[in-house]
Design an enzyme around this catalytic site. Structure first.
Site, PDB file in Angstrom:
ATOM      1  N   ASP A  26       0.867  -1.119   0.096  1.00 35.63           N
ATOM      2  CA  ASP A  26       0.006   0.076   0.064  1.00 35.63           C
ATOM      3  C   ASP A  26       0.881   1.171   0.146  1.00 35.63           C
ATOM      4  O   ASP A  26       1.833   1.192   0.836  1.00 35.63           O
ATOM      5  CB  ASP A  26      -0.928  -0.076   1.105  1.00 35.63           C
ATOM      6  N   CYS A  36     -15.140   5.874  -1.268  1.00 37.41           N
ATOM      7  CA  CYS A  36     -15.514   5.894   0.229  1.00 37.41           C
ATOM      8  C   CYS A  36     -15.335   7.473   0.447  1.00 37.41           C
ATOM      9  O   CYS A  36     -16.457   7.951   1.239  1.00 37.41           O
ATOM     10  CB  CYS A  36     -14.796   5.488   1.149  1.00 37.41           C
TER      11      CYS A  36
END
Length: 259
Positions: free
Chosen positions: A59, A186
């Site tokens: 990530d 989101c």
């Protein structure tokens, strides 16, 4: 396994379908987890607790305050820390016996091929279509099983692409890559915190089943959940013989799952 490991994994070893042999497969396995956010947090935590021997957590983002409502690997004290590094710290706190590699980078096609080639299984826990398709291409090319999940607002979904087999679809068969796909995030639409935990936990369960060689994985089936009504549905789908990603494999047979 030593006495401490037998005790740590006792509740798995008691399962007839898993047992000592299945647990030893988990201990010897290597899993690449793409994304250390909402889905990657519960998925990685359960795989670490289960004793998967090597986890590679990739990530390129950092922990922000707005992540903490759902990304349970991270803490307030680690705001500003790279998510991969924060995740590594959390996973080793759960199980210090495993190896966790933190990769703070955005994975391009070449890097994905390198990492997927070293993995027994891949978890797609990212939040964008471009990365999902890139991960799928690498898994198809190297015939590595892929467990993919997604969640937004109150809706989540999971499927398994066991790309070691010629007769199963890939991610592109179900969700063809297109430039005009509207992507929900989101940050703009919101997401129920426990929903990503539900989806990520299913991903972990499917990964454990594949690695241990037990049960019936979600191959050729898309499992979806609506958390508002708490309704779960599974739909069957089949591979696309004209798929530009995986269509080069062996011809479809009558045994292929029906759409």
């Amino acid at each position: 396994m030593g006495d401490a490991q037998l005790m740590r994994y006792a509740r798995h070893i008691l399962l007839d379908e898993l047992g000592i042999e299945g647990q030893e497969r988990l201990l010897a396995a290597s899993v690449l987890i793409v994304g250390a956010g909402g889905l990657g947090s519960p998925a990685a935590a359960y795989l670490a607790a289960a004793g998967v021997g090597r986890l590679v957590l990739a990530d390129d983002d950092v922990v922000e305050l707005s992540n903490l409502q759902r990304q349970i690997l991270h803490t307030t004290a680690r705001i500003g820390t790279a998510k991969a590094e924060s995740g590594r710290e959390a996973l080793l706190a759960i199980n210090p016996e495993i190896e966790v590699q933190a990769l703070v980078e955005r994975l391009d096609d070449a890097r994905l091929l390198e990492l997927v080639g070293d993995a027994d299984l891949v978890l797609d826990c990212c939040d964008n279509f471009a990365t999902r398709h890139a991960v799928n291409r690498a898994c198809v090319a190297l015939r590595v099983p892929l467990v993919s999940g997604a969640a937004i607002r109150y809706s989540g979904q999971v499927s398994v692409y066991d790309l070691r087999r010629d007769d199963v679809p890939c991610y592109h068969c179900l969700f063809p890559e297109a430039d005009d796909v509207q992507e929900l995030r989101c940050a703009t639409t919101g997401v129920l915190g426990p929903l990503v935990g539900m989806v990520g936990s299913v991903q972990a369960a499917e990964a454990i089943k594949l690695l241990a060689g037990m049960g019936e994985p979600l191959v050729g089936r898309l499992l979806s959940v609506d958390a508002l009504s708490m309704q779960w549905h599974a739909i069957r789908f089949r591979r696309d013989p004209g798929c530009p990603v995986c269509g080069h494999r062996a011809p479809m047979s009558a045994a292929d799952p029906a759409r």
